[in-house]
Design a protein around this motif. Structure first.
Motif, PDB file in Angstrom:
ATOM      1  N   UNK A 158      30.879 -33.565 -44.318  1.00  0.00           N
ATOM      2  CA  UNK A 158      29.677 -34.919 -44.341  1.00  0.00           C
ATOM      3  C   UNK A 158      29.273 -35.202 -45.763  1.00  0.00           C
ATOM      4  N   UNK A 159      29.798 -34.928 -46.793  1.00  0.00           N
ATOM      5  CA  UNK A 159      29.323 -34.972 -47.860  1.00  0.00           C
ATOM      6  C   UNK A 159      31.108 -35.258 -48.332  1.00  0.00           C
ATOM      7  N   UNK A 160      32.057 -34.978 -47.669  1.00  0.00           N
ATOM      8  CA  UNK A 160      33.543 -36.198 -48.339  1.00  0.00           C
ATOM      9  C   UNK A 160      33.987 -36.838 -47.203  1.00  0.00           C
ATOM     10  N   UNK A 161      33.072 -37.057 -45.726  1.00  0.00           N
ATOM     11  CA  UNK A 161      33.951 -38.155 -44.710  1.00  0.00           C
ATOM     12  C   UNK A 161      32.053 -38.441 -44.672  1.00  0.00           C
ATOM     13  N   UNK A 162      31.961 -39.419 -43.507  1.00  0.00           N
ATOM     14  CA  UNK A 162      31.162 -39.468 -42.802  1.00  0.00           C
ATOM     15  C   UNK A 162      30.954 -39.840 -41.637  1.00  0.00           C
ATOM     16  N   UNK A 163      30.733 -38.701 -41.780  1.00  0.00           N
ATOM     17  CA  UNK A 163      31.094 -37.329 -40.093  1.00  0.00           C
ATOM     18  C   UNK A 163      29.868 -35.351 -40.520  1.00  0.00           C
ATOM     19  N   UNK A 164      29.539 -35.748 -39.559  1.00  0.00           N
ATOM     20  CA  UNK A 164      28.578 -33.903 -40.086  1.00  0.00           C
ATOM     21  C   UNK A 164      29.615 -33.638 -38.547  1.00  0.00           C
ATOM     22  N   UNK A 165      30.264 -32.293 -39.506  1.00  0.00           N
ATOM     23  CA  UNK A 165      31.866 -31.920 -38.877  1.00  0.00           C
ATOM     24  C   UNK A 165      31.933 -30.195 -39.262  1.00  0.00           C
ATOM     25  N   UNK A 166      31.578 -29.328 -38.468  1.00  0.00           N
ATOM     26  CA  UNK A 166      31.171 -27.842 -39.140  1.00  0.00           C
ATOM     27  C   UNK A 166      31.844 -27.074 -38.926  1.00  0.00           C
ATOM     28  N   UNK A 167      33.080 -26.608 -39.167  1.00  0.00           N
ATOM     29  CA  UNK A 167      33.819 -25.735 -39.170  1.00  0.00           C
ATOM     30  C   UNK A 167      34.313 -24.300 -40.197  1.00  0.00           C
ATOM     31  N   UNK A 168      34.497 -23.343 -39.297  1.00  0.00           N
ATOM     32  CA  UNK A 168      34.809 -21.756 -40.223  1.00  0.00           C
ATOM     33  C   UNK A 168      36.144 -21.983 -41.117  1.00  0.00           C
ATOM     34  N   UNK A 169      36.338 -21.868 -42.063  1.00  0.00           N
ATOM     35  CA  UNK A 169      37.557 -21.429 -42.668  1.00  0.00           C
ATOM     36  C   UNK A 169      37.205 -20.468 -43.140  1.00  0.00           C
ATOM     37  N   UNK A 170      37.891 -19.468 -43.435  1.00  0.00           N
ATOM     38  CA  UNK A 170      38.760 -18.241 -43.266  1.00  0.00           C
ATOM     39  C   UNK A 170      40.046 -18.487 -43.889  1.00  0.00           C
ATOM     40  N   UNK A 171      39.215 -17.317 -45.582  1.00  0.00           N
ATOM     41  CA  UNK A 171      40.364 -17.834 -46.412  1.00  0.00           C
ATOM     42  C   UNK A 171      41.106 -16.062 -46.808  1.00  0.00           C
ATOM     43  N   UNK A 172      42.667 -15.558 -46.541  1.00  0.00           N
ATOM     44  CA  UNK A 172      42.273 -14.132 -47.239  1.00  0.00           C
ATOM     45  C   UNK A 172      44.427 -13.971 -48.492  1.00  0.00           C
ATOM     46  N   UNK A 173      43.987 -12.984 -49.016  1.00  0.00           N
ATOM     47  CA  UNK A 173      44.566 -12.869 -49.769  1.00  0.00           C
ATOM     48  C   UNK A 173      44.921 -11.163 -49.418  1.00  0.00           C
ATOM     49  N   UNK A 174      46.293 -11.303 -49.755  1.00  0.00           N
ATOM     50  CA  UNK A 174      47.474 -10.091 -49.323  1.00  0.00           C
ATOM     51  C   UNK A 174      46.443  -9.033 -51.046  1.00  0.00           C
ATOM     52  N   UNK A 175      46.779  -9.884 -52.203  1.00  0.00           N
ATOM     53  CA  UNK A 175      46.070  -8.816 -53.035  1.00  0.00           C
ATOM     54  C   UNK A 175      44.201  -8.978 -53.650  1.00  0.00           C
ATOM     55  N   UNK A 176      44.113  -8.267 -53.961  1.00  0.00           N
ATOM     56  CA  UNK A 176      42.656  -8.267 -53.808  1.00  0.00           C
ATOM     57  C   UNK A 176      41.980  -8.880 -55.626  1.00  0.00           C
ATOM     58  N   UNK A 177      41.885 -10.093 -54.639  1.00  0.00           N
ATOM     59  CA  UNK A 177      41.611 -11.418 -56.301  1.00  0.00           C
ATOM     60  C   UNK A 177      40.137 -11.662 -55.952  1.00  0.00           C
TER      61      UNK A 177
END
Length: 335
Positions: A158-177
């Motif tokens: 909702x801070x970027x579009x006029x909609x309350x939309x909660x989603x989980x985002x999972x980010x992974x890296x092969x290297x420990x960065x």
């Protein structure tokens, strides 16, 4: 590495919302989507038709890639079979625990292709599903079996579009960065900013439907339930757009002034609500378009995550380990 050389794949692609965010950084080399109407919209906008059902695609036939993208559906994990394997004395990994779910297909592709990074998107309830057991298995597979450094966050769009939309985002890296999710503003644009000026009459609710929705809401409010339509405030943000919007539009209704029934959003307004560009082509029926945008992602949120992921890969800054605490045993061993 030149930022324009990243190769990525787009799984459970829908209409390409996640791809739009990553296109500036490279080339999409493989796409998978099973819904035929979504494929039509994807092809109209990207000039290519996605492959079909990912469960039927051999992971070794997928091109090598740097980044895997997947907005996968959340399915209940069946842990049946693990106890059976134990009773038979057979070995099993966490990967086996996800068999029969679509996450398993992501995991087998990551295992075979070893991308530098991945981004997975899902409903925020993934964390609490089955008392947290589902997400625990997912994390185990990604971290312990596949060996990735994993970050996750629930972000409201909702801070970027006029909609309350909660989603989980999972980010992974092969290297420990090191990686940090982007900061999203608390306040964003108003719903009014995405509304069209001249809207065809067909989007206005009929008297019968409007009367039904009001009666339905009143019946449930007497029982203390919050079920019912959502009359949006044009100067604020809306509820979450869902794939069921095509049924009656009740979760986001736009007021039209005294004496006139409220109306549904148009498909173009739904596209704007999700942050799709004006150039995005909508060539399917209204019903199909509502389902597609309701199932899609908030493009501006994913764009900010994409930027942070590319920065993290290029900085290649190792994860800072917490200083190891000396136990009594280690102190004695050192003496």
């Amino acid at each position: 590495m030149d930022a324009l050389l990243y190769r990525f794949i787009d799984l459970f692609a829908g209409i390409g919302g996640i791809r739009l965010a990553f296109d500036p950084y490279g080339q999409c080399v493989f796409t998978s989507e099973w819904d035929n109407k979504a494929k039509e919209t994807y092809e109209a906008n990207f000039g290519e038709k996605p492959d079909g059902d990912i469960t039927q695609i051999n992971e070794h036939h997928i091109p090598d890639h740097d980044i895997l993208l997947a907005g996968f559906p959340c399915q209940p994990f069946s842990l049946a079979g693990v106890s059976k394997k134990n009773s038979l004395g057979r070995q099993h990994g966490f990967l086996d625990e996800t068999q029969g779910t679509l996450f398993f297909d992501i995991a087998r592709i990551i295992k075979a292709k070893q991308p530098q990074a991945f981004l997975l998107e899902n409903v925020k309830n993934l964390r609490s599903h089955d008392k947290g057991k589902t997400y625990k298995v997912i994390k185990k597979v990604l971290e312990e079996e596949l060996g990735y450094t994993v970050y996750d966050a629930v972000i409201n769009a909702k801070g970027l579009v006029p909609q309350s939309r909660e989603r989980i985002y999972i980010v992974g890296f092969r290297k420990p960065i090191t990686f940090e999710f982007p900061d999203i503003p608390e306040q964003g644009p108003s719903l009014r900013s995405i509304l069209e000026e001249n809207v065809p009459e067909k989007y206005t609710l009929t008297d019968n439907l409007w009367a039904y929705l009001q009666a339905y809401k009143e019946k449930h409010s007497k029982k203390g339930n919050g079920f019912g339509f959502g009359l949006a405030d044009p100067d604020s943000y809306s509820r979450t757009l869902s794939a069921r919007y095509y049924k009656d539009g009740s979760e986001i209704l736009i007021p039209q002034g005294e004496g006139k029934n409220p109306r549904r959003l148009t498909p173009r307004e739904c596209a704007r609500l999700q942050g799709f560009p004006e150039t995005f082509k909508i060539e399917v029926s209204d019903t199909a378009a509502y389902k597609q945008f309701g199932n899609s992602v908030s493009v501006p949120v994913v764009s900010r995550i994409a930027e942070k992921m590319i920065q993290a890969i290029e900085k290649d800054e190792p994860v800072k380990k917490e200083p190891e605490l000396l136990t009594d045993r280690k102190i004695k061993a050192a003496q």
